[in-house]
Design an enzyme around this catalytic site. Structure first.
Site, PDB file in Angstrom:
ATOM      1  N   LYS A 120       0.830  -1.205   0.000  1.00 36.51           N
ATOM      2  CA  LYS A 120       0.000   0.000   0.000  1.00 36.51           C
ATOM      3  C   LYS A 120       0.868   1.260   0.000  1.00 36.51           C
ATOM      4  CE  LYS A 120      -1.514   2.130   3.507  1.00 36.51           C
ATOM      5  NZ  LYS A 120      -2.116   2.552   4.799  1.00 36.51           N
ATOM      6  N   ASP A 138      -6.355   1.055   1.118  1.00 36.06           N
ATOM      7  CA  ASP A 138      -6.372   1.166   2.580  1.00 36.06           C
ATOM      8  C   ASP A 138      -7.741   0.710   3.083  1.00 36.06           C
ATOM      9  OD1 ASP A 138      -8.067   3.220   1.851  1.00 36.06           O
ATOM     10  OD2 ASP A 138      -7.104   4.737   3.099  1.00 36.06           O
TER      11      ASP A 138
END
Length: 213
Positions: A120, A138
């Site tokens: 991420k 997320d």
């Protein structure tokens, strides 16, 4: 979600916010890496408060090593897990100097080698700092993807891959910002604000949350 609905979904988000940006404050690719690494299990607001003074003093890996782990902790002690995060930031700064000449690499695999940097974080840096079409999933994007039907998946990677496949070309660069902001301010975890959602009619979520009395 059908292709036409997916296009319309993004079109409306883009119309409302044509030029979305990360809410994390940073000065260059290096400070962006640090900010995103610090933001794990923390709010952008909290990270920004802690890093304003830090980034005014430290904006390169060499300066971070000069500051040292204890010095860094003094700046970020208000952020959750600051001890382990400080250790990672010092370690990734050292690796950037030793392996990459002090520069942040524009490559996912290289970024993921850095301590404290996962997929991420790497995707955020590639998108924001280097303009690559990546999807940093997320908790907000994971929720929005599954709740709306835009990209259903049991893991962040599954959602990421579906977004990558489904997102039309005109919207790919800013897609993850639109989805994060939508999840943060409208499609909230506990009580989505469906009554003011610009894509409510395209969304699979039921029953829609009514406006407060």
């Amino acid at each position: 979600m059908k292709k036409a609905d997916t296009f319309e979904f993004y079109r409306r988000l883009a119309e409302a916010d044509p030029h979305p940006e990360t809410e994390l404050e940073y000065r260059n690719p290096y400070t962006l890496v640090v900010a995103v690494a610090l933001s794990a299990q923390a709010t952008d607001i909290g990270v920004n408060k802690a890093t304003r003074a830090l980034f005014a003093e430290v904006d390169t890996p060499a300066k971070m090593l000069a500051l040292g782990e204890e010095g860094l902790k003094r700046h970020i002690r208000t952020i959750g897990l600051f001890n382990s995060k400080a250790k990672n930031v010092i370690a990734l700064s050292r690796m950037l100097i030793d392996d990459y000449g002090g520069e942040v690499p524009a490559d996912r695999a290289a970024l993921e080698r850095l301590p404290g940097v996962g997929r991420k974080t790497a995707n955020v840096v590639l998108n924001v700092a280097f303009g690559q079409e990546t999807f940093a999933v997320d908790t907000h994007i994971f929720r929005v993807g599954n709740r709306t039907g835009l990209a259903k998946g049991k893991t962040p990677l599954a959602v990421e891959l579906k977004l990558d496949k489904a997102t039309p070309a005109p919207f790919r660069l800013h897609a993850h910002h639109w989805l994060i902001l939508h999840g943060r301010y409208i499609c909230k975890a506990r009580r989505p604000e469906c009554w003011r959602c610009p894509v409510a009619d395209l969304c699979a979520y039921t029953p829609k949350t009514p406006a407060p009395a």
